[in-house]
Design an enzyme around this catalytic site. Sequence first.
Site, PDB file in Angstrom:
ATOM      1  N   ASP A  11      40.826 -14.458  28.806  1.00 26.04           N
ATOM      2  CA  ASP A  11      40.681 -13.715  27.562  1.00 26.04           C
ATOM      3  C   ASP A  11      40.990 -12.271  27.887  1.00 26.04           C
ATOM      4  OD1 ASP A  11      39.895 -12.491  25.244  1.00 26.04           O
ATOM      5  OD2 ASP A  11      37.783 -13.022  25.380  1.00 26.04           O
ATOM      6  N   HIS A  39      33.924 -14.740  28.394  1.00 28.01           N
ATOM      7  CA  HIS A  39      32.807 -13.792  28.485  1.00 28.01           C
ATOM      8  C   HIS A  39      31.669 -14.338  29.359  1.00 28.01           C
ATOM      9  CE1 HIS A  39      34.019 -11.503  24.546  1.00 28.01           C
ATOM     10  NE2 HIS A  39      35.057 -11.869  25.270  1.00 28.01           N
ATOM     11  N   ASP A  53      44.594 -15.311  21.132  1.00 26.86           N
ATOM     12  CA  ASP A  53      43.274 -14.834  21.547  1.00 26.86           C
ATOM     13  C   ASP A  53      42.146 -15.781  21.131  1.00 26.86           C
ATOM     14  OD1 ASP A  53      41.406 -13.167  22.658  1.00 26.86           O
ATOM     15  OD2 ASP A  53      41.466 -11.673  21.055  1.00 26.86           O
ATOM     16  N   ASP A  84      42.602  -5.588  27.679  1.00 32.21           N
ATOM     17  CA  ASP A  84      41.308  -5.334  28.317  1.00 32.21           C
ATOM     18  C   ASP A  84      40.485  -6.618  28.463  1.00 32.21           C
ATOM     19  OD1 ASP A  84      41.051  -5.318  25.425  1.00 32.21           O
ATOM     20  OD2 ASP A  84      38.989  -4.618  25.688  1.00 32.21           O
ATOM     21  N   HIS A 131      45.489  -8.715  23.798  1.00 34.98           N
ATOM     22  CA  HIS A 131      44.838  -7.479  24.261  1.00 34.98           C
ATOM     23  C   HIS A 131      44.783  -7.433  25.781  1.00 34.98           C
ATOM     24  CE1 HIS A 131      40.787  -9.324  25.018  1.00 34.98           C
ATOM     25  NE2 HIS A 131      41.037 -10.048  23.951  1.00 34.98           N
ATOM     26  N   GLU A 146      39.945  -3.968  22.942  1.00 38.91           N
ATOM     27  CA  GLU A 146      39.590  -4.938  21.905  1.00 38.91           C
ATOM     28  C   GLU A 146      38.129  -5.336  22.031  1.00 38.91           C
ATOM     29  OE1 GLU A 146      39.318  -8.995  19.948  1.00 38.91           O
ATOM     30  OE2 GLU A 146      38.774  -8.412  21.976  1.00 38.91           O
ATOM     31  N   GLU A 147      37.723  -5.555  23.260  1.00 39.13           N
ATOM     32  CA  GLU A 147      36.406  -6.137  23.516  1.00 39.13           C
ATOM     33  C   GLU A 147      35.245  -5.211  23.155  1.00 39.13           C
ATOM     34  OE1 GLU A 147      36.066  -9.129  24.105  1.00 39.13           O
ATOM     35  OE2 GLU A 147      37.692  -9.915  25.343  1.00 39.13           O
TER      36      GLU A 147
HETATM   37 ZN   LIG Z   1      39.926 -11.803  23.412  1.00 35.29          ZN
END
Ligand SMILES: [Zn+2]
Length: 380
Positions: free
Chosen positions: A108, A354, A165, A80, A78, A141-142
Amino acid sequence: MINPERLQRFFLDLVQIDSHSREEKDVADYLRAHLESLGAIVTMDDTAEIIGGNCGNILTRITGPLEDRVEPLLFCAHMDTVVPGKGVKPVIDGGVIRSSGETILGSDDKSGIAAILEMLYVLKEDSIPFGEIEILFTVAEEVGLYGARNFDTSVLKSKRGYFLDTEEVAQVGIAAPAAYRMTYKIFGKEAHAGLAPEKGISAIQVAAKAIQNMPLGRIDAETTANIGVIEGGSATNIITPVVTLRGEARSHSDEKLELQVEAMRQALKKATEEAIITVDGKKFQSKFEETSKREYKSFHISEDSATYKLVAKAGEALGLKMGREVSGGGSDANIFNEKGIESVIVGTGMTDVHTVKEHIKISDLEDCTKLILKMVELHR
Ligand SMILES: [Zn+2]
């Protein structure tokens, strides 16, 4: 042979291109330029309009000499990132790339993108015999897997997918839970708390009873649930008429998940039914409204599936000690499994994602690239 400097360059370039969810266009432009320079045709779907973003999912395919002989494979990452992900300044420190500490790093999932990009270059340079490879870079995605949800999988030829991922390169993500998200609105009856409390029903009190009776937290080995937000009330002298609760439930068993959601509903039903008052001969009862939505289905890929075996075989060929991992959250792979494309999650080395402590070992990024390259080589 992978080119470590080029791989690192791709990664560093990508993390320095801002791409919060729904703002992935600059990353897509970067990828399009590279993919087109490799001779690939790149298409973008219309997800941007549907989700209010500036970019859709981008898809490309490359074909090798074994095109008619082996099944196509899908690789996916992904584009984003989560926040705070603007103005990332990567720092290289002893074989590890981290952020400056002000932002996330964005490994990520830009580590996955960089690995795929490097793989495509190597496939072109080294004339490795391979079949057909489809590459999909998704958006948003997030914030709810919106790119994957809106992607039309009927345009794909692949029946198997690899989503780059997750964290450890040697741990293949073979299972993930299903999830529900719920909003409950609880209605009481407004009244002055000092002058006429007997004329009111406190939605706060009803909510408290309902929550008290809900099974929450760790329900069993496969199931969890939480009420994470509670909102309501405006002054201490008012009996609060409305409270909103927001929660979630997850389970590796779709059946247990349904039971859990029902148990939460029953707790609300009981608490609201018990909150009855009579004012001037008229009966008032608390009520609730529920909006619950299944976010995605669970999946579990067996050890015997060809999809899993290909990663395991490639990892072992590289001397990695491969293992299987159960994920606690949902990702694009949930959506693709639900849509009938058997998918597993491949690790890239991303760590502490994150958070502003996010980092990745350069050697892991290289291993991940070698792993997917080996998968393509071994896929016969
Ligand atoms: Zn991810």
